[in-house]
Write a protein that holds these residues in place. Sequence first.
Motif, PDB file in Angstrom:
ATOM      1  N   PHE A   1       0.844  -1.196   0.000  1.00 52.46           N
ATOM      2  CA  PHE A   1       0.000   0.000   0.000  1.00 52.46           C
ATOM      3  C   PHE A   1       0.874   1.239   0.000  1.00 52.46           C
ATOM      4  O   PHE A   1       1.765   1.388   0.833  1.00 52.46           O
ATOM      5  N   GLN A   2       0.615   2.112  -0.950  1.00 51.81           N
ATOM      6  CA  GLN A   2       1.472   3.277  -1.172  1.00 51.81           C
ATOM      7  C   GLN A   2       0.657   4.565  -1.063  1.00 51.81           C
ATOM      8  O   GLN A   2       0.753   5.460  -1.892  1.00 51.81           O
TER       9      GLN A   2
ATOM     10  N   ARG B   1      -0.213  -4.751  -6.078  1.00 49.31           N
ATOM     11  CA  ARG B   1      -0.332  -5.851  -7.036  1.00 49.31           C
ATOM     12  C   ARG B   1      -1.576  -5.706  -7.918  1.00 49.31           C
ATOM     13  O   ARG B   1      -1.580  -6.202  -9.053  1.00 49.31           O
ATOM     14  N   ALA B   2      -2.616  -5.049  -7.415  1.00 48.80           N
ATOM     15  CA  ALA B   2      -3.789  -4.799  -8.247  1.00 48.80           C
ATOM     16  C   ALA B   2      -3.461  -3.789  -9.343  1.00 48.80           C
ATOM     17  O   ALA B   2      -3.906  -3.921 -10.492  1.00 48.80           O
ATOM     18  N   LEU B   3      -2.678  -2.767  -8.980  1.00 51.03           N
ATOM     19  CA  LEU B   3      -2.219  -1.790  -9.976  1.00 51.03           C
ATOM     20  C   LEU B   3      -1.401  -2.483 -11.060  1.00 51.03           C
ATOM     21  O   LEU B   3      -1.592  -2.244 -12.255  1.00 51.03           O
ATOM     22  N   VAL B   4      -0.491  -3.358 -10.635  1.00 44.36           N
ATOM     23  CA  VAL B   4       0.356  -4.072 -11.595  1.00 44.36           C
ATOM     24  C   VAL B   4      -0.501  -4.940 -12.518  1.00 44.36           C
ATOM     25  O   VAL B   4      -0.280  -4.984 -13.736  1.00 44.36           O
TER      26      VAL B   4
ATOM     27  N   LEU C   1     -11.432  -6.648 -16.783  1.00 41.28           N
ATOM     28  CA  LEU C   1     -10.562  -5.646 -16.170  1.00 41.28           C
ATOM     29  C   LEU C   1     -10.716  -5.694 -14.651  1.00 41.28           C
ATOM     30  O   LEU C   1      -9.726  -5.755 -13.905  1.00 41.28           O
ATOM     31  N   GLY C   2     -11.968  -5.687 -14.178  1.00 38.12           N
ATOM     32  CA  GLY C   2     -12.214  -5.782 -12.745  1.00 38.12           C
ATOM     33  C   GLY C   2     -11.728  -7.092 -12.173  1.00 38.12           C
ATOM     34  O   GLY C   2     -11.223  -7.141 -11.036  1.00 38.12           O
TER      35      GLY C   2
ATOM     36  N   ALA D   1      -6.065 -10.087  -7.993  1.00 41.28           N
ATOM     37  CA  ALA D   1      -4.772  -9.711  -7.418  1.00 41.28           C
ATOM     38  C   ALA D   1      -4.916  -9.302  -5.956  1.00 41.28           C
ATOM     39  O   ALA D   1      -4.113  -9.697  -5.104  1.00 41.28           O
ATOM     40  N   SER D   2      -5.940  -8.512  -5.656  1.00 41.19           N
ATOM     41  CA  SER D   2      -6.155  -8.073  -4.272  1.00 41.19           C
ATOM     42  C   SER D   2      -6.420  -9.261  -3.354  1.00 41.19           C
ATOM     43  O   SER D   2      -5.890  -9.338  -2.238  1.00 41.19           O
TER      44      SER D   2
END
Length: 373
Positions: free
Chosen positions: A5-6, A25-28, A263-264, A270-271
């Motif tokens: 988390f960033q 990881r969800a962003l990636v 996409l979702g 990933a989450s």
Amino acid sequence: MCDEFQLDPGLCHLNHAAVAPWPRRALVAVTGFAEENVRQGSLGYPAWLAVEQRLRARLAWLIGAEQPSDIALVKNTSEALSVIAHGLHWTPGDSVVGIAQEFPSNRLVWESLADQGVTWRALDLDDSSDPEADLIALCDDSTRMIAVSWVQYASGLRLDLERLGAWCRAHDILLCVDAIQGLGALPFDLKRFQADFVVADGHKWMLGPEGLALLYVRPERRERLRLHQFGWHMVEEVGDFERTDWTPARDARRFECGSPNLLGAHALEASLSLLAEIGMDEVWRRVQARTDHLIALIDARGFELLTPRAPERRAGIISFRVPGESSSRLHQALLARRVLCAQRGGGIRFSPHFYTPLETLERAMRILDTILE
């Protein structure tokens, strides 16, 4: 803070009961999906469907379902509840028992059955010291279903689903559980809870995007639900586009009429992989540590705790009121100072997750102290 988390260091994110931030990881996963689409179009479509299947498996794991094929992927909790409410065959005079303080999604859908002669009976939690017993007391020979949220969105009250499920099964009454405020924060056990229906969107404690939710229907109940949405994706012989005779899929895909939200699916899969790596028992232990710490901070200031104090009655939501102060004013002042929270049920709602630093809780309360000064 967990490296996944960033969040901006100037932000106190205490709003997982509303819309959660994604882990890295969800962003990636989403970035990779988008870049692949831009460069190769749908060449990798079979691999995308494999991600969707992994998502079903993770959701089945999260609730304790037997098979990934028991999980339908729908747009949101409201759609899932509507599939259930308007899929069942009702008789005039039937009743559904629920809770008055529910989020509108779990109230409006049952009220919408009035034109079919169905009555929605609501328990007022403000007048109840034993909500399970009082929900049961509202049932009679006309009652077909108890429909409740596992965790109440405003107060954070967690219901004893094992107690409700056992009673419903013994009396041949359906149990519908909106699990959105608990899934991803604490373990869910479908075998113990004996729910007939479980619904939950992925954008809160599951740390995923909006627009993708799970719908679980107990297998023996599936064909009891009348279908109102039809399309190529919900048939048993999916992919045989020229076939003229068709039947609904035998598994939960029968509730998915059209193209999937891939996409979702990449983001949510990933989450959930993060929650799986940590384990739900450990996630829950960390959530409890943070809510316990938050309650101590609230008590030290003499604020009024609106969330039940008993650990077995809590999840990740902590709501409180500052005596003599407008919760609306305090909420706006907190938002202005980058404390992300909500105003619910007459108080301020904080909802930290397993990774939330304890210092974030302390900083948020110091900011509130400053506002009150």
